[in-house]
Motif scaffolding. Structure first.
Motif, mmCIF file in Angstrom:
data_model
loop_
_atom_site.group_PDB
_atom_site.id
_atom_site.type_symbol
_atom_site.label_atom_id
_atom_site.label_comp_id
_atom_site.label_asym_id
_atom_site.label_seq_id
_atom_site.Cartn_x
_atom_site.Cartn_y
_atom_site.Cartn_z
ATOM 1 N N GLN A 1 0.826 -1.192 0.000
ATOM 2 C CA GLN A 1 0.000 0.000 0.000
ATOM 3 C C GLN A 1 0.866 1.250 0.000
ATOM 4 O OE1 GLN A 1 -2.727 1.738 3.439
ATOM 5 N NE2 GLN A 1 -3.606 -0.141 2.624
ATOM 6 N N ALA A 2 0.466 2.243 -0.769
ATOM 7 C CA ALA A 2 1.177 3.521 -0.744
ATOM 8 C C ALA A 2 1.081 4.118 0.659
ATOM 9 C CB ALA A 2 0.574 4.481 -1.763
ATOM 10 N N ARG A 3 2.102 4.870 1.049
ATOM 11 C CA ARG A 3 2.086 5.496 2.371
ATOM 12 C C ARG A 3 1.082 6.650 2.371
ATOM 13 N NH1 ARG A 3 4.978 4.906 6.637
ATOM 14 N NH2 ARG A 3 6.495 3.627 5.516
ATOM 15 N N PRO A 4 0.198 6.714 3.358
ATOM 16 C CA PRO A 4 -0.812 7.775 3.357
ATOM 17 C C PRO A 4 -0.222 9.144 3.652
ATOM 18 C CG PRO A 4 -0.945 6.499 5.393
ATOM 19 C CD PRO A 4 0.029 5.782 4.497
ATOM 20 N N LEU A 5 -0.768 10.152 3.003
ATOM 21 C CA LEU A 5 -0.476 11.549 3.338
ATOM 22 C C LEU A 5 -1.723 12.097 4.011
ATOM 23 C CD1 LEU A 5 1.419 13.124 0.295
ATOM 24 C CD2 LEU A 5 2.188 12.987 2.671
ATOM 25 N N ARG A 6 -1.711 12.086 5.342
ATOM 26 C CA ARG A 6 -2.860 12.560 6.114
ATOM 27 C C ARG A 6 -2.676 14.025 6.480
ATOM 28 N NH1 ARG A 6 -3.866 8.570 10.944
ATOM 29 N NH2 ARG A 6 -5.702 9.922 11.109
ATOM 30 N N PHE A 7 -3.781 14.713 6.743
ATOM 31 C CA PHE A 7 -3.707 16.161 6.931
ATOM 32 C C PHE A 7 -2.847 16.536 8.129
ATOM 33 C CE2 PHE A 7 -5.151 20.462 7.984
ATOM 34 C CZ PHE A 7 -4.982 21.059 6.747
ATOM 35 N N LYS A 8 -3.003 15.810 9.233
ATOM 36 C CA LYS A 8 -2.196 16.099 10.424
ATOM 37 C C LYS A 8 -1.212 14.982 10.733
ATOM 38 C CE LYS A 8 -5.377 19.268 12.758
ATOM 39 N NZ LYS A 8 -6.142 19.534 14.017
ATOM 40 N N LEU B 1 4.930 13.254 9.211
ATOM 41 C CA LEU B 1 4.694 13.688 7.832
ATOM 42 C C LEU B 1 3.230 14.072 7.691
ATOM 43 C CD1 LEU B 1 5.631 14.061 4.950
ATOM 44 C CD2 LEU B 1 5.266 11.616 4.558
ATOM 45 N N ASN B 2 2.955 15.361 7.519
ATOM 46 C CA ASN B 2 1.571 15.815 7.459
ATOM 47 C C ASN B 2 1.387 16.876 6.381
ATOM 48 O OD1 ASN B 2 1.392 18.698 9.021
ATOM 49 N ND2 ASN B 2 3.006 17.421 9.902
ATOM 50 N N ILE B 3 0.224 16.874 5.769
ATOM 51 C CA ILE B 3 -0.074 17.789 4.671
ATOM 52 C C ILE B 3 -0.096 19.238 5.137
ATOM 53 C CG2 ILE B 3 -1.971 18.540 3.165
ATOM 54 C CD1 ILE B 3 -2.426 15.699 2.400
ATOM 55 N N ARG B 4 -0.561 19.469 6.353
ATOM 56 C CA ARG B 4 -0.633 20.849 6.867
ATOM 57 C C ARG B 4 0.741 21.510 6.807
ATOM 58 N NH1 ARG B 4 -0.323 23.628 11.756
ATOM 59 N NH2 ARG B 4 -1.916 25.253 12.057
ATOM 60 N N ALA B 5 1.769 20.795 7.262
ATOM 61 C CA ALA B 5 3.130 21.343 7.238
ATOM 62 C C ALA B 5 3.631 21.510 5.809
ATOM 63 C CB ALA B 5 4.076 20.431 8.021
ATOM 64 N N LEU B 6 3.286 20.572 4.937
ATOM 65 C CA LEU B 6 3.729 20.656 3.542
ATOM 66 C C LEU B 6 3.140 21.880 2.858
ATOM 67 C CD1 LEU B 6 3.405 16.922 2.395
ATOM 68 C CD2 LEU B 6 5.405 18.097 3.342
ATOM 69 N N LEU B 7 1.869 22.173 3.110
ATOM 70 C CA LEU B 7 1.227 23.330 2.492
ATOM 71 C C LEU B 7 1.867 24.633 2.973
ATOM 72 C CD1 LEU B 7 -2.537 22.254 2.707
ATOM 73 C CD2 LEU B 7 -1.048 22.212 0.696
ATOM 74 N N LEU B 8 2.166 24.714 4.263
ATOM 75 C CA LEU B 8 2.784 25.923 4.810
ATOM 76 C C LEU B 8 4.202 26.112 4.286
ATOM 77 C CD1 LEU B 8 1.581 25.682 8.527
ATOM 78 C CD2 LEU B 8 0.761 27.255 6.763
ATOM 79 N N ALA B 9 4.864 25.017 3.949
ATOM 80 C CA ALA B 9 6.259 25.086 3.511
ATOM 81 C C ALA B 9 6.402 25.381 2.023
ATOM 82 C CB ALA B 9 6.971 23.778 3.841
ATOM 83 N N CYS B 10 5.314 25.329 1.259
ATOM 84 C CA CYS B 10 5.396 25.623 -0.171
ATOM 85 C C CYS B 10 5.773 27.089 -0.379
ATOM 86 C CB CYS B 10 4.058 25.336 -0.857
ATOM 87 S SG CYS B 10 3.700 23.581 -1.095
ATOM 88 N N ASP B 11 6.674 27.349 -1.297
ATOM 89 C CA ASP B 11 7.099 28.716 -1.591
ATOM 90 C C ASP B 11 5.974 29.493 -2.260
ATOM 91 O OD1 ASP B 11 9.662 28.305 -0.558
ATOM 92 O OD2 ASP B 11 10.375 27.489 -2.468
ATOM 93 N N ASP B 12 6.172 30.812 -2.357
ATOM 94 C CA ASP B 12 5.183 31.663 -3.009
ATOM 95 C C ASP B 12 5.585 32.029 -4.431
ATOM 96 O OD1 ASP B 12 3.361 31.738 -0.880
ATOM 97 O OD2 ASP B 12 4.502 33.314 0.136
ATOM 98 N N ASP B 13 6.545 31.283 -5.007
ATOM 99 C CA ASP B 13 6.842 31.454 -6.423
ATOM 100 C C ASP B 13 5.883 30.580 -7.222
ATOM 101 O OD1 ASP B 13 7.765 28.934 -5.870
ATOM 102 O OD2 ASP B 13 9.861 29.346 -6.327
ATOM 103 N N LEU B 14 5.987 30.605 -8.553
ATOM 104 C CA LEU B 14 5.032 29.863 -9.373
ATOM 105 C C LEU B 14 5.016 28.364 -9.081
ATOM 106 C CD1 LEU B 14 4.935 31.405 -12.965
ATOM 107 C CD2 LEU B 14 3.042 31.010 -11.413
ATOM 108 N N PRO B 15 6.184 27.694 -9.013
ATOM 109 C CA PRO B 15 6.133 26.255 -8.695
ATOM 110 C C PRO B 15 5.515 25.983 -7.332
ATOM 111 C CG PRO B 15 8.272 26.842 -9.616
ATOM 112 C CD PRO B 15 7.558 28.124 -9.332
ATOM 113 N N GLY B 16 5.837 26.827 -6.345
ATOM 114 C CA GLY B 16 5.291 26.624 -5.005
ATOM 115 C C GLY B 16 3.796 26.842 -4.949
ATOM 116 N N LEU B 17 3.302 27.854 -5.659
ATOM 117 C CA LEU B 17 1.861 28.119 -5.690
ATOM 118 C C LEU B 17 1.116 26.967 -6.366
ATOM 119 C CD1 LEU B 17 1.883 31.901 -6.639
ATOM 120 C CD2 LEU B 17 1.281 30.928 -4.416
#
Length: 376
Positions: free
Chosen positions: A114-121, A135-151
């Motif tokens: 099974q693929a490893r789950p990416l859960r929100f928290k 490993l949580n989606i909340r942290a991943l979203l906050l860590a995305c840059d504000d350039d085009l690839p990050g957005l």
């Protein structure tokens, strides 16, 4: 393709099959049959029509090279399909093939990795009340840059989690598929077609205000107002170049070779980054690598502070495009959502897969898990 005798192709039947099948299904059939034909040529067998013994030996050979039971079942189905389309006797229904495949399943087991789950928290008991960890989606979203690839990555990841879309469905999202919801801050996503809906009955998924804001930011920065929502972003990076003061022509000796780079003056050029947004949608195969790149960047920014480098390396191996779908499935289970609600949210036709994805969580939430976790 190695054949025995003359085979008459029913063009109308082939055309009907192509019209009724998804591009992915056609590619898979083509790939499977080409592999079977290559094996038959190497072993001096006929691929069409194949005998039951040939098919059984082929499945044994693939199993011996690490083929999983689920993959072997697909190969068997592809061999059956090409025989049916060509009006040939299907060799896969023979007892020999069924018994050989059953023996392989008995030896290897039928559990799929099974693929490893990416859960929100992350790996929490309650996706609503517990604090994020691991490993949580909340942290991943906050860590995305504000350039085009990050957005783009923020909008992509947030949408994938909200909707539980498969990779092929996610890259098929069009701007026109996003419609208003009762909540003015949220939106609905119409899904014209999916893996479980080949006839195009259609479905609808919910987009949270979080995802809506991320999508709007991505659209404004990229200028996308119609067509494919998630597209390739090509990045060009230019290094800084210092100013160059050239020499006067009359100061150069006749014995010197003229070098215009030294003769002419050049102003200083600052480092810059340019972006090129593609016209078409991302390829489904790019979604998993994008997720892994987002996770790696978040770790490098210390956004996943409770993970070690060893933890990260282990976790990344299990991340795929399906991780967000499994993560949403498990989060719904963790907050007590009933199976029917989970099936509706993720557009499951059968309860088998949502139950499979929640198997580990069910063990923890069951009677033994509740008791043993409280014992000193």
């Amino acid at each position: 393709m190695g054949t025995r005798g003359t085979i008459t192709v029913n063009k109308a039947l082939i055309d009907a099959f192509q019209a009724a099948s998804s591009p992915h299904s056609i590619r898979a059939l083509k790939s499977d049959i080409e592999a079977f034909d290559a094996w038959c040529r190497r072993t001096n067998r006929f691929a069409l029509p194949a005998t039951a013994e040939t098919v059984a030996d082929y499945l044994d050979g693939r199993a011996g090279k690490g083929g999983k039971p689920a993959s072997l079942s697909r190969y068997k189905a592809s061999i059956a399909k090409i025989h049916q389309l060509l009006g040939l006797t299907d060799p896969t229904v023979a007892p020999l093939v069924k018994l050989r495949l059953a023996a392989i399943r008995r030896e290897k087991g039928t559990a799929q990795k099974q693929a490893r789950p990416l859960r929100f928290k992350g790996p929490v008991r309650d996706a609503v009340r517990d604090a994020p960890r691991g490993l949580n989606i909340r942290a991943l979203l906050l860590a995305c840059d504000d350039d085009l690839p990050g957005l783009r990555d923020r909008a992509l990841l947030s949408t994938a989690y909200d909707t539980g879309l498969r990779a092929s469905e996610l890259v098929a999202v069009q701007v026109e598929h996003i419609v208003e919801a009762i909540d003015p801050d949220a939106r609905l996503l119409t899904i014209p077609r999916s893996k479980g809906d080949q006839e195009g009955e259609g479905a609808t998924a919910f987009l949270s205000p979080r995802s809506v804001q991320a999508i709007i930011a991505w659209q404004r920065a990229s200028g996308i107002d119609s067509g494919a929502l998630f597209r390739r972003v090509q990045v060009r990076r230019y290094k800084a170049r210092p100013a160059v003061k050239g020499r006067r022509i009359d100061s150069i000796s006749s014995r010197e070779t003229w070098d215009l780079r030294k003769t002419l003056s050049h102003p200083a050029i600052a480092a810059r980054v340019e972006y090129d947004v593609g016209e078409g949608s991302l390829h489904p195969g790019s979604i998993g690598p994008i997720y892994r790149a987002v996770i790696q960047r978040a770790f490098d920014k210390a956004a996943l502070s409770d993970l070690s480098a060893e933890d990260l390396a282990r976790l990344l191996k299990g991340i795929s495009a399906h991780s967000t779908r499994i993560g949403l499935n498990q989060d719904l289970f963790s907050v007590g959502e009933e199976l029917s609600g989970i099936m509706d949210a993720l557009r499951w036709k059968s309860p088998r897969m949502p139950l499979e994805y929640n198997r580990n969580l069910a063990a923890e939430a069951g009677g033994a898990g509740r008791l043993l976790s409280r014992l000193a």
